[in-house]
Design an enzyme around this catalytic site. Structure first.
Site, PDB file in Angstrom:
ATOM      1  N   GLU A  32     -17.413 -13.767  33.828  1.00  0.00           N
ATOM      2  CA  GLU A  32     -18.414 -13.709  32.630  1.00  0.00           C
ATOM      3  C   GLU A  32     -19.653 -13.838  33.174  1.00  0.00           C
ATOM      4  O   GLU A  32     -20.242 -15.143  33.286  1.00  0.00           O
ATOM      5  CB  GLU A  32     -18.110 -14.817  31.741  1.00  0.00           C
ATOM      6  CG  GLU A  32     -16.954 -14.562  30.821  1.00  0.00           C
ATOM      7  CD  GLU A  32     -16.540 -15.472  29.648  1.00  0.00           C
ATOM      8  OE1 GLU A  32     -17.071 -16.596  29.749  1.00  0.00           O
ATOM      9  OE2 GLU A  32     -15.694 -15.122  28.863  1.00  0.00           O
ATOM     10  N   GLU A  46      -9.962 -11.741  28.300  1.00  0.00           N
ATOM     11  CA  GLU A  46      -9.815 -13.013  27.874  1.00  0.00           C
ATOM     12  C   GLU A  46     -10.152 -13.041  26.436  1.00  0.00           C
ATOM     13  O   GLU A  46     -11.027 -12.606  25.855  1.00  0.00           O
ATOM     14  CB  GLU A  46     -10.778 -13.798  28.686  1.00  0.00           C
ATOM     15  CG  GLU A  46     -10.984 -15.462  28.455  1.00  0.00           C
ATOM     16  CD  GLU A  46     -11.667 -16.330  29.312  1.00  0.00           C
ATOM     17  OE1 GLU A  46     -11.833 -15.843  30.629  1.00  0.00           O
ATOM     18  OE2 GLU A  46     -12.363 -17.020  28.646  1.00  0.00           O
ATOM     19  N   ASP A  83      -7.404 -31.408  26.923  1.00  0.00           N
ATOM     20  CA  ASP A  83      -7.479 -31.696  25.504  1.00  0.00           C
ATOM     21  C   ASP A  83      -8.348 -30.950  24.793  1.00  0.00           C
ATOM     22  O   ASP A  83      -9.597 -31.314  24.451  1.00  0.00           O
ATOM     23  CB  ASP A  83      -7.786 -33.355  25.387  1.00  0.00           C
ATOM     24  CG  ASP A  83      -6.801 -34.205  25.964  1.00  0.00           C
ATOM     25  OD1 ASP A  83      -5.550 -33.819  25.737  1.00  0.00           O
ATOM     26  OD2 ASP A  83      -6.920 -35.195  26.614  1.00  0.00           O
TER      27      ASP A  83
END
Length: 318
Positions: free
Chosen positions: A153, A240, A280
């Site tokens: 990216e 992605e 998380d």
């Protein structure tokens, strides 16, 4: 004996039939804007990306690939090698980084699925990339499983610089591997696909250009921009994607994600979901309870993992 012949012999020896992918479709190529198999038939690859190797190296093993193939029904996996961010990055420890990528590549070869070797960076690291892609294409260039993603990216780089970088890396790969697909990124985190559409790389075959989306952030405008790029003749691969915000966190937007899935399916675009990791955050598809080697129960999956697995098991019918 060449690597391709060894690969075929391995598949015959172990009897891959119903779940065969690479042994069935063989060498991929680009015809017009379509990804095609060795018989010239359009093929869609659908699968998942491992998270950065530099944060989640524990999932980079052949058993995890096997589980994703057998249980999630992927026909492609993506190995995301962290270049500058995390621990034991390619810049810090190229041997470790390369070994992690090779473990996933070997797992893909053993399990008869395709594999994207992803240079997972937001910056130009030309000399390091040239060294890595020369090494990896020499080792695996004879395997039809392999796809190279040479710049994950680009963020603030302009297309002139990304194009010049890409041309140099493509030349390195093509010295060793004249055939396998090469994926080329574009500026603004693979959003500005209009730039290569108006100024594509020339002189090489089997190139595709990547678009990334996160459904809670990227909506119809990016689909429209990508449609225009395809209409101009640019081959697109969604290397992605996921259902939450572009930060990788925040709530899922299931309605918008479904619009993206429908749009990709209608156009026959291959797609990858991010990511096999246990951070998380919403985009990490696994809980901390998930083992490193697969055998994941539903309570080992986060909501993105459950949804991605359902999509793949439904759409990648063998």
């Amino acid at each position: 004996m060449t690597n391709r012949i060894k690969h075929i012999a391995f598949l015959l020896l172990f009897g891959f039939t119903a779940f065969a992918q690479v042994s069935k479709h063989g060498q991929l190529s680009v015809k017009g804007t379509k990804l095609t198999d060795e018989k010239g038939k359009h093929i869609m690859l659908r699968g998942v990306s491992f998270g950065w190797h530099s944060f989640w190296p524990r999932f980079y093993n052949q058993d995890a690939v096997k589980w994703l193939k057998d249980d999630w029904k992927v026909n492609v996996v993506r190995a995301a090698m962290g270049i500058e961010v995390g621990n034991d990055t390619y810049i810090q420890n190229p041997q470790f980084a390369t070994e992690k990528i090779m473990a996933v590549v070997e797992g893909a070869i053993a399990n008869d699925v395709y594999v994207i070797i992803d240079w997972h960076s937001h910056n130009i690291n030309l000399e390091e990339a040239k060294l890595f892609f020369d090494q990896i294409s020499k080792k695996y260039g004879n395997y039809p499983n392999v796809i190279y993603e040479i710049f994950n990216e680009p963020d603030d780089e302009n297309w002139t610089d990304v194009k010049a970088y890409s041309e140099q890396i493509i030349k390195v790969i093509r010295k060793n591997d004249p055939d396998n697909i090469i994926l080329v990124g574009c500026p603004h985190w693979d959003q500005d696909i209009n730039l290569p559409a108006s100024d594509p790389i020339k002189g090489f075959d089997n190139l595709m250009y990547t678009v990334h989306f996160y459904a809670a952030t990227h909506k119809q405008e990016l689909r429209d921009r990508t449609d225009k790029a395809i209409e101009s003749g640019l081959p697109i691969f969604i290397s992605e994607s996921a259902g939450m915000e572009a930060s990788g966190d925040g709530p899922m937007d299931y309605d918008e994600w479904q619009r993206w899935i429908d749009w990709m399916e209608e156009r026959g675009l291959s797609w990858i979901t991010w990511s096999i990791s246990d951070k998380d955050e919403t985009c990490s598809m696994l809980q901390k309870s998930a083992s490193s080697t697969g055998e994941w129960k539903e309570n080992d999956l986060k909501e993105s993992g459950v949804k991605t697995r359902n999509y793949l098991r439904s759409l990648n019918k063998r």
